[in-house]
Write a protein that holds these residues in place. Structure first.
Motif, PDB file in Angstrom:
ATOM      1  N   PHE A 126       0.867  -1.184   0.000  1.00 25.11           N
ATOM      2  CA  PHE A 126       0.000   0.000   0.000  1.00 25.11           C
ATOM      3  C   PHE A 126       0.897   1.225   0.000  1.00 25.11           C
ATOM      4  O   PHE A 126       1.750   1.375   0.877  1.00 25.11           O
ATOM      5  CB  PHE A 126      -0.906  -0.001   1.236  1.00 25.11           C
ATOM      6  N   ILE A 127       0.722   2.088  -0.983  1.00 26.36           N
ATOM      7  CA  ILE A 127       1.620   3.221  -1.130  1.00 26.36           C
ATOM      8  C   ILE A 127       0.824   4.521  -1.240  1.00 26.36           C
ATOM      9  O   ILE A 127      -0.345   4.524  -1.639  1.00 26.36           O
ATOM     10  CB  ILE A 127       2.543   3.069  -2.353  1.00 26.36           C
ATOM     11  N   VAL A 128       1.457   5.612  -0.858  1.00 20.98           N
ATOM     12  CA  VAL A 128       0.900   6.956  -1.012  1.00 20.98           C
ATOM     13  C   VAL A 128       1.739   7.686  -2.050  1.00 20.98           C
ATOM     14  O   VAL A 128       2.969   7.723  -1.953  1.00 20.98           O
ATOM     15  CB  VAL A 128       0.921   7.728   0.333  1.00 20.98           C
ATOM     16  N   VAL A 129       1.086   8.248  -3.064  1.00 18.49           N
ATOM     17  CA  VAL A 129       1.792   8.866  -4.178  1.00 18.49           C
ATOM     18  C   VAL A 129       1.472  10.349  -4.224  1.00 18.49           C
ATOM     19  O   VAL A 129       0.308  10.755  -4.135  1.00 18.49           O
ATOM     20  CB  VAL A 129       1.387   8.204  -5.511  1.00 18.49           C
ATOM     21  N   GLY A 130       2.505  11.167  -4.353  1.00 15.39           N
ATOM     22  CA  GLY A 130       2.330  12.606  -4.504  1.00 15.39           C
ATOM     23  C   GLY A 130       3.305  13.146  -5.528  1.00 15.39           C
ATOM     24  O   GLY A 130       4.209  12.445  -5.976  1.00 15.39           O
ATOM     25  N   ARG A 131       3.140  14.435  -5.878  1.00 16.35           N
ATOM     26  CA  ARG A 131       4.037  15.039  -6.874  1.00 16.35           C
ATOM     27  C   ARG A 131       5.463  15.129  -6.358  1.00 16.35           C
ATOM     28  O   ARG A 131       6.416  15.152  -7.131  1.00 16.35           O
ATOM     29  CB  ARG A 131       3.535  16.443  -7.249  1.00 16.35           C
ATOM     30  N   ASN A 132       5.606  15.199  -5.034  1.00 13.23           N
ATOM     31  CA  ASN A 132       6.926  15.220  -4.415  1.00 13.23           C
ATOM     32  C   ASN A 132       6.782  14.657  -3.004  1.00 13.23           C
ATOM     33  O   ASN A 132       5.671  14.331  -2.557  1.00 13.23           O
ATOM     34  CB  ASN A 132       7.521  16.634  -4.402  1.00 13.23           C
ATOM     35  N   GLU A 133       7.894  14.564  -2.280  1.00 15.24           N
ATOM     36  CA  GLU A 133       7.846  13.966  -0.944  1.00 15.24           C
ATOM     37  C   GLU A 133       6.965  14.772  -0.002  1.00 15.24           C
ATOM     38  O   GLU A 133       6.209  14.203   0.796  1.00 15.24           O
ATOM     39  CB  GLU A 133       9.257  13.837  -0.366  1.00 15.24           C
ATOM     40  N   ALA A 134       7.032  16.086  -0.092  1.00 13.63           N
ATOM     41  CA  ALA A 134       6.223  16.924   0.800  1.00 13.63           C
ATOM     42  C   ALA A 134       4.735  16.680   0.580  1.00 13.63           C
ATOM     43  O   ALA A 134       3.948  16.575   1.529  1.00 13.63           O
ATOM     44  CB  ALA A 134       6.571  18.397   0.584  1.00 13.63           C
ATOM     45  N   ALA A 135       4.329  16.568  -0.702  1.00 12.29           N
ATOM     46  CA  ALA A 135       2.919  16.330  -1.006  1.00 12.29           C
ATOM     47  C   ALA A 135       2.480  14.952  -0.519  1.00 12.29           C
ATOM     48  O   ALA A 135       1.372  14.788   0.012  1.00 12.29           O
ATOM     49  CB  ALA A 135       2.693  16.451  -2.507  1.00 12.29           C
ATOM     50  N   ALA A 136       3.353  13.949  -0.678  1.00 15.45           N
ATOM     51  CA  ALA A 136       3.021  12.601  -0.217  1.00 15.45           C
ATOM     52  C   ALA A 136       2.888  12.567   1.303  1.00 15.45           C
ATOM     53  O   ALA A 136       1.971  11.949   1.856  1.00 15.45           O
ATOM     54  CB  ALA A 136       4.077  11.614  -0.681  1.00 15.45           C
ATOM     55  N   ARG A 137       3.795  13.258   1.993  1.00 12.80           N
ATOM     56  CA  ARG A 137       3.732  13.276   3.462  1.00 12.80           C
ATOM     57  C   ARG A 137       2.479  14.010   3.948  1.00 12.80           C
ATOM     58  O   ARG A 137       1.905  13.650   4.981  1.00 12.80           O
ATOM     59  CB  ARG A 137       4.992  13.905   4.042  1.00 12.80           C
ATOM     60  N   GLU A 138       2.055  15.020   3.223  1.00 17.10           N
ATOM     61  CA  GLU A 138       0.828  15.719   3.604  1.00 17.10           C
ATOM     62  C   GLU A 138      -0.374  14.780   3.525  1.00 17.10           C
ATOM     63  O   GLU A 138      -1.278  14.827   4.366  1.00 17.10           O
ATOM     64  CB  GLU A 138       0.620  16.927   2.693  1.00 17.10           C
ATOM     65  N   LEU A 139      -0.371  13.896   2.524  1.00 16.64           N
ATOM     66  CA  LEU A 139      -1.465  12.933   2.386  1.00 16.64           C
ATOM     67  C   LEU A 139      -1.525  11.962   3.563  1.00 16.64           C
ATOM     68  O   LEU A 139      -2.585  11.404   3.855  1.00 16.64           O
ATOM     69  CB  LEU A 139      -1.315  12.153   1.080  1.00 16.64           C
ATOM     70  N   LEU A 140      -0.395  11.749   4.234  1.00 17.55           N
ATOM     71  CA  LEU A 140      -0.395  10.838   5.384  1.00 17.55           C
ATOM     72  C   LEU A 140      -1.300  11.333   6.507  1.00 17.55           C
ATOM     73  O   LEU A 140      -1.709  10.553   7.363  1.00 17.55           O
ATOM     74  CB  LEU A 140       1.032  10.654   5.922  1.00 17.55           C
ATOM     75  N   GLY A 141      -1.618  12.620   6.500  1.00 16.66           N
ATOM     76  CA  GLY A 141      -2.504  13.159   7.522  1.00 16.66           C
ATOM     77  C   GLY A 141      -3.974  13.067   7.183  1.00 16.66           C
ATOM     78  O   GLY A 141      -4.821  13.440   8.006  1.00 16.66           O
ATOM     79  N   SER A 142      -4.320  12.577   5.999  1.00 19.65           N
ATOM     80  CA  SER A 142      -5.728  12.488   5.617  1.00 19.65           C
ATOM     81  C   SER A 142      -6.434  11.409   6.430  1.00 19.65           C
ATOM     82  O   SER A 142      -5.822  10.462   6.913  1.00 19.65           O
ATOM     83  CB  SER A 142      -5.851  12.183   4.127  1.00 19.65           C
ATOM     84  N   LYS A 143      -7.750  11.565   6.565  1.00 16.60           N
ATOM     85  CA  LYS A 143      -8.522  10.592   7.349  1.00 16.60           C
ATOM     86  C   LYS A 143      -8.435   9.197   6.741  1.00 16.60           C
ATOM     87  O   LYS A 143      -8.374   8.195   7.462  1.00 16.60           O
ATOM     88  CB  LYS A 143      -9.981  11.039   7.451  1.00 16.60           C
ATOM     89  N   ALA A 144      -8.444   9.122   5.412  1.00 22.44           N
ATOM     90  CA  ALA A 144      -8.413   7.816   4.763  1.00 22.44           C
ATOM     91  C   ALA A 144      -7.129   7.063   5.084  1.00 22.44           C
ATOM     92  O   ALA A 144      -7.148   5.868   5.399  1.00 22.44           O
ATOM     93  CB  ALA A 144      -8.559   7.984   3.252  1.00 22.44           C
ATOM     94  N   VAL A 145      -5.992   7.766   5.015  1.00 25.14           N
ATOM     95  CA  VAL A 145      -4.717   7.109   5.292  1.00 25.14           C
ATOM     96  C   VAL A 145      -4.589   6.784   6.773  1.00 25.14           C
ATOM     97  O   VAL A 145      -4.126   5.707   7.151  1.00 25.14           O
ATOM     98  CB  VAL A 145      -3.546   7.971   4.796  1.00 25.14           C
ATOM     99  N   ARG A 146      -5.022   7.702   7.632  1.00 25.94           N
ATOM    100  CA  ARG A 146      -4.956   7.436   9.070  1.00 25.94           C
ATOM    101  C   ARG A 146      -5.823   6.245   9.436  1.00 25.94           C
ATOM    102  O   ARG A 146      -5.439   5.398  10.252  1.00 25.94           O
ATOM    103  CB  ARG A 146      -5.361   8.679   9.857  1.00 25.94           C
ATOM    104  N   TYR A 147      -7.007   6.157   8.833  1.00 26.06           N
ATOM    105  CA  TYR A 147      -7.868   5.007   9.077  1.00 26.06           C
ATOM    106  C   TYR A 147      -7.184   3.712   8.639  1.00 26.06           C
ATOM    107  O   TYR A 147      -7.328   2.664   9.286  1.00 26.06           O
ATOM    108  CB  TYR A 147      -9.196   5.165   8.334  1.00 26.06           C
ATOM    109  N   SER A 148      -6.427   3.775   7.547  1.00 24.57           N
ATOM    110  CA  SER A 148      -5.780   2.571   7.032  1.00 24.57           C
ATOM    111  C   SER A 148      -4.839   1.937   8.043  1.00 24.57           C
ATOM    112  O   SER A 148      -4.584   0.726   7.985  1.00 24.57           O
ATOM    113  CB  SER A 148      -5.007   2.893   5.749  1.00 24.57           C
ATOM    114  N   SER A 149      -4.335   2.729   8.980  1.00 25.88           N
ATOM    115  CA  SER A 149      -3.449   2.160  10.001  1.00 25.88           C
ATOM    116  C   SER A 149      -4.181   1.185  10.908  1.00 25.88           C
ATOM    117  O   SER A 149      -3.562   0.336  11.556  1.00 25.88           O
ATOM    118  CB  SER A 149      -2.808   3.270  10.836  1.00 25.88           C
ATOM    119  N   LEU A 150      -5.518   1.265  10.953  1.00 23.94           N
ATOM    120  CA  LEU A 150      -6.284   0.293  11.727  1.00 23.94           C
ATOM    121  C   LEU A 150      -6.297  -1.079  11.061  1.00 23.94           C
ATOM    122  O   LEU A 150      -6.617  -2.081  11.705  1.00 23.94           O
ATOM    123  CB  LEU A 150      -7.731   0.769  11.903  1.00 23.94           C
ATOM    124  N   LEU A 151      -5.954  -1.133   9.774  1.00 21.95           N
ATOM    125  CA  LEU A 151      -6.003  -2.393   9.037  1.00 21.95           C
ATOM    126  C   LEU A 151      -4.821  -3.295   9.342  1.00 21.95           C
ATOM    127  O   LEU A 151      -4.820  -4.460   8.958  1.00 21.95           O
ATOM    128  CB  LEU A 151      -6.061  -2.115   7.532  1.00 21.95           C
TER     129      LEU A 151
END
Length: 298
Positions: free
Chosen positions: A245-270
């Motif tokens: 499972f990967i998070v993709v962004g235009r650059n590292e900063a954009a990808a790291r920002e996505l880590l704070g989204s509810k969807a990604v945070r919820y995924s940690s419960l999996l």
């Protein structure tokens, strides 16, 4: 020494609309993906509330995370569109589907495709079993018997007998057989030690889905290969795989920002409590919680 071959698979998406599945197959072929994967689910992994807030841009408003095509029908439909890519399911289980039915479907697909299909199979997840009145008390026991039956169906012609606690076959005939050059590969979804040993004893590949460090992965792979050697099989013949499972962004900063989204945070419960404990934490759903294995999103 030559580098080992590294293969990449792409998820087809097993949910409506069918045009999106066609699009993912087209993308996979454009990228020269080695395999195209479906899943076998009744329920999705995300609750409807999170889906409505986070994923309407993917599927459109008014859609549901819990609408899935039957993987067997879908892969048969996609057989003529796969090109050189292998078609695969990651993964099915023998609680909802009898192992002879699983074997028959995999062998049928082998007759329709240019390359051997991949049959990903595991012990199941609570979300696809308990809400539908099925027993999830002894999933690994059921799996151990089922994978032996699937092997028998791939390799035997004529009546098959099997005596188990969960499955009993008497003069059971399944003469279909796969084409000799396209025998389906069995990849076992395994994380715990017993399932890892079963992967080595009966599987052609190991297909974990939980995130893990390279050292943890190597340790689990060693268990798989040791079990293969003890069963008289070539340990190096077991394909080591990973559903990433990967998070993709235009650059590292954009990808790291996505880590704070509810969807990604919820995924940690999996992931399991074991993974949380490696980081000094306890899983929010309790000690010993096994992640997606135990999760029932609704």
């Amino acid at each position: 020494m030559a580098a080992p071959r590294f293969e990449i698979g792409v998820g087809l998406g097993t949910q409506p609309p069918i045009r999106r599945v066609h699009g993912m197959a087209w993308l996979g072929r454009l990228l020269r993906a080695d395999s195209l994967w479906a899943v076998d689910h009744f329920l999705g992994l995300f609750p409807t509330a999170i889906w409505d807030r986070e994923f309407t841009w993917v599927a459109g408003p008014g859609t549901t995370p819990h609408a899935f095509y039957d993987y067997q029908t879908l892969l048969g439909y996609m057989a003529g569109r796969a090109g050189r890519a292998r078609l695969a399911v990651g993964v099915t289980e023998p609680i909802r589907r009898h192992p002879v039915l699983i074997a028959q479907a995999a062998m049928t697909l082998a007759h329709l495709t240019r390359r051997p299909p991949i049959l990903g199979v595991g012990a199941g997840e609570r979300e696809n079993v308990e809400p539908y009145g099925l027993d999830f008390e002894h999933p690994v026991d059921v799996f151990e018997e089922a994978i032996q039956i699937i092997r028998l169906c791939f390799e035997s012609r004529g009546p098959v007998d099997f005596d188990g606690d969960h499955f009993r076959l008497r003069d059971a005939v399944l003469d279909l057989g796969p084409p000799p050059e396209r025998i389906p590969s069995i990849w076992v979804a395994a994380h715990g030690e017993r399932m890892l040993r079963l992967a080595g004893r009966y599987g052609d590949g190991w297909y974990p889905t939980f995130p893990m460090s390279p050292d943890v992965y190597a340790g689990k792979l060693a268990i798989v290969r040791k079990a293969a050697a003890e069963a008289g099989r070539d340990p190096e013949s077991i394909v080591p795989a990973l559903q990433a499972f990967i998070v993709v962004g235009r650059n590292e900063a954009a990808a790291r920002e996505l880590l704070g989204s509810k969807a990604v945070r919820y995924s940690s419960l999996l992931v399991s409590d074991e993974v949380w404990r490696r980081h000094g934490l306890t899983h929010p759903l309790g000690q010993g919680f096994r992640g997606m294995i135990d999760l029932v999103p609704p």
